[in-house]
Design a protein around this motif. Structure first.
Motif, PDB file in Angstrom:
ATOM      1  N   LEU A 179     -20.946 -10.904 -31.017  1.00 42.73           N
ATOM      2  CA  LEU A 179     -22.142 -11.217 -30.103  1.00 42.73           C
ATOM      3  C   LEU A 179     -22.226 -12.682 -29.751  1.00 42.73           C
ATOM      4  O   LEU A 179     -22.267 -13.036 -28.594  1.00 42.73           O
ATOM      5  CB  LEU A 179     -23.535 -11.046 -30.622  1.00 42.73           C
ATOM      6  CG  LEU A 179     -24.016  -9.336 -30.756  1.00 42.73           C
ATOM      7  CD1 LEU A 179     -25.183  -9.528 -31.264  1.00 42.73           C
ATOM      8  CD2 LEU A 179     -23.948  -8.733 -29.343  1.00 42.73           C
ATOM      9  N   SER A 210     -18.980 -13.282 -27.554  1.00 43.15           N
ATOM     10  CA  SER A 210     -19.516 -12.881 -26.263  1.00 43.15           C
ATOM     11  C   SER A 210     -20.248 -13.557 -25.555  1.00 43.15           C
ATOM     12  O   SER A 210     -20.070 -13.897 -24.398  1.00 43.15           O
ATOM     13  CB  SER A 210     -19.789 -11.581 -26.251  1.00 43.15           C
ATOM     14  OG  SER A 210     -19.046 -10.545 -26.877  1.00 43.15           O
ATOM     15  N   ALA A 211     -21.221 -14.212 -26.214  1.00 42.94           N
ATOM     16  CA  ALA A 211     -22.248 -15.173 -25.543  1.00 42.94           C
ATOM     17  C   ALA A 211     -21.402 -16.258 -25.049  1.00 42.94           C
ATOM     18  O   ALA A 211     -21.597 -16.800 -23.932  1.00 42.94           O
ATOM     19  CB  ALA A 211     -23.331 -15.347 -26.224  1.00 42.94           C
ATOM     20  N   LEU A 221     -19.003 -15.770 -22.021  1.00 42.69           N
ATOM     21  CA  LEU A 221     -19.606 -15.539 -20.598  1.00 42.69           C
ATOM     22  C   LEU A 221     -20.212 -16.691 -20.377  1.00 42.69           C
ATOM     23  O   LEU A 221     -20.035 -17.196 -19.251  1.00 42.69           O
ATOM     24  CB  LEU A 221     -20.851 -14.373 -21.074  1.00 42.69           C
ATOM     25  CG  LEU A 221     -20.628 -13.078 -21.086  1.00 42.69           C
ATOM     26  CD1 LEU A 221     -22.034 -12.244 -21.532  1.00 42.69           C
ATOM     27  CD2 LEU A 221     -20.206 -12.464 -19.955  1.00 42.69           C
ATOM     28  N   ILE A 224     -26.967 -16.846 -18.326  1.00 44.36           N
ATOM     29  CA  ILE A 224     -27.878 -15.551 -18.581  1.00 44.36           C
ATOM     30  C   ILE A 224     -28.651 -15.702 -19.624  1.00 44.36           C
ATOM     31  O   ILE A 224     -28.519 -16.319 -20.559  1.00 44.36           O
ATOM     32  CB  ILE A 224     -26.351 -14.549 -19.106  1.00 44.36           C
ATOM     33  CG1 ILE A 224     -25.557 -14.573 -17.959  1.00 44.36           C
ATOM     34  CG2 ILE A 224     -27.088 -13.174 -19.548  1.00 44.36           C
ATOM     35  CD1 ILE A 224     -24.394 -13.663 -18.508  1.00 44.36           C
ATOM     36  N   LYS A 235     -29.029  -5.516 -23.564  1.00 40.60           N
ATOM     37  CA  LYS A 235     -28.072  -4.662 -23.407  1.00 40.60           C
ATOM     38  C   LYS A 235     -27.514  -4.532 -24.912  1.00 40.60           C
ATOM     39  O   LYS A 235     -27.223  -3.244 -24.940  1.00 40.60           O
ATOM     40  CB  LYS A 235     -27.010  -5.858 -22.805  1.00 40.60           C
ATOM     41  CG  LYS A 235     -27.194  -6.140 -21.254  1.00 40.60           C
ATOM     42  CD  LYS A 235     -25.894  -6.675 -20.599  1.00 40.60           C
ATOM     43  CE  LYS A 235     -26.420  -6.892 -18.915  1.00 40.60           C
ATOM     44  NZ  LYS A 235     -25.464  -7.681 -18.489  1.00 40.60           N
ATOM     45  N   GLU A 246     -31.879 -11.167 -21.674  1.00 41.81           N
ATOM     46  CA  GLU A 246     -31.027  -9.856 -20.884  1.00 41.81           C
ATOM     47  C   GLU A 246     -29.924  -9.533 -21.766  1.00 41.81           C
ATOM     48  O   GLU A 246     -29.443  -8.538 -22.105  1.00 41.81           O
ATOM     49  CB  GLU A 246     -30.517 -10.767 -19.758  1.00 41.81           C
ATOM     50  CG  GLU A 246     -29.680  -9.727 -18.812  1.00 41.81           C
ATOM     51  CD  GLU A 246     -29.372 -10.342 -17.366  1.00 41.81           C
ATOM     52  OE1 GLU A 246     -28.241 -10.043 -16.977  1.00 41.81           O
ATOM     53  OE2 GLU A 246     -29.941 -11.135 -16.829  1.00 41.81           O
ATOM     54  N   THR A 247     -29.284 -10.585 -22.506  1.00 38.74           N
ATOM     55  CA  THR A 247     -28.102 -10.437 -23.529  1.00 38.74           C
ATOM     56  C   THR A 247     -28.632  -9.380 -24.482  1.00 38.74           C
ATOM     57  O   THR A 247     -28.094  -8.333 -25.006  1.00 38.74           O
ATOM     58  CB  THR A 247     -27.610 -11.571 -24.033  1.00 38.74           C
ATOM     59  OG1 THR A 247     -27.194 -12.350 -22.868  1.00 38.74           O
ATOM     60  CG2 THR A 247     -26.348 -11.194 -25.042  1.00 38.74           C
TER      61      THR A 247
END
Length: 151
Positions: free
Chosen positions: A7, A10-11, A14, A56, A64, A60-61
């Motif tokens: 995570l 990924s964050a 992004l 983002i 998901k 929201e993350t």
């Protein structure tokens, strides 16, 4: 631990992608706004609105992540809320760590510690059956679609 690491990565990816697209996208390098009467005016109004890349939202993350985690682990409503809060706090701390004026190795160590603490806190909320499912979920999210490649 593995899910939180993925995570965090990924964050970070992004957010990095958005920064790059804002720098090299349609903000002057692509030639937009020059050579066309209507395009020039609309291009100028768009540039004013895109001064900062759209980040983002952490919520929201997390939503998901929770859409996948809840059915995979079998979380109840209370666990879902508690884990969402833990992940929200973790993502906010990641942002603080990444904005610090330290070298990259120190940031990676801090992110690793944060990841381990977050995973420990999440696992504390789970019962034994859910812990096993969480480990499986973490492994699958770390190595997605490995089983489909073998077919």
């Amino acid at each position: 631990m593995k899910i939180v690491q993925s995570l965090a990565i990924s964050a970070f990816v992004l957010l990095s992608i958005q920064t790059v697209s804002a720098q090299y996208g349609n903000n002057g390098y692509g030639g937009n706004g020059y050579g066309g009467r209507g395009r020039m005016n609309s291009g100028m109004s768009q540039d004013r609105g895109q001064d900062k890349p759209r980040e983002i939202p952490a919520e929201e993350t997390i939503s998901k992540i929770m859409l996948k985690l809840k059915p995979a682990v079998g979380l109840d409503e209370l666990q879902e809320i508690a884990i969402s809060n833990i992940l929200l706090e973790s993502i906010k701390r990641q942002g603080v760590i990444l904005k610090q004026e330290t070298n990259q190795s120190d940031q990676m160590k801090d992110l690793q510690i944060l990841s381990e603490n977050t995973e420990r806190r999440v696992i504390e909320l789970l019962n034994d059956d859910q812990k096993e499912k969480y480990k499986i979920f973490s492994e699958e999210s770390k190595n997605p679609k490995k089983s489909k490649k073998n077919r």
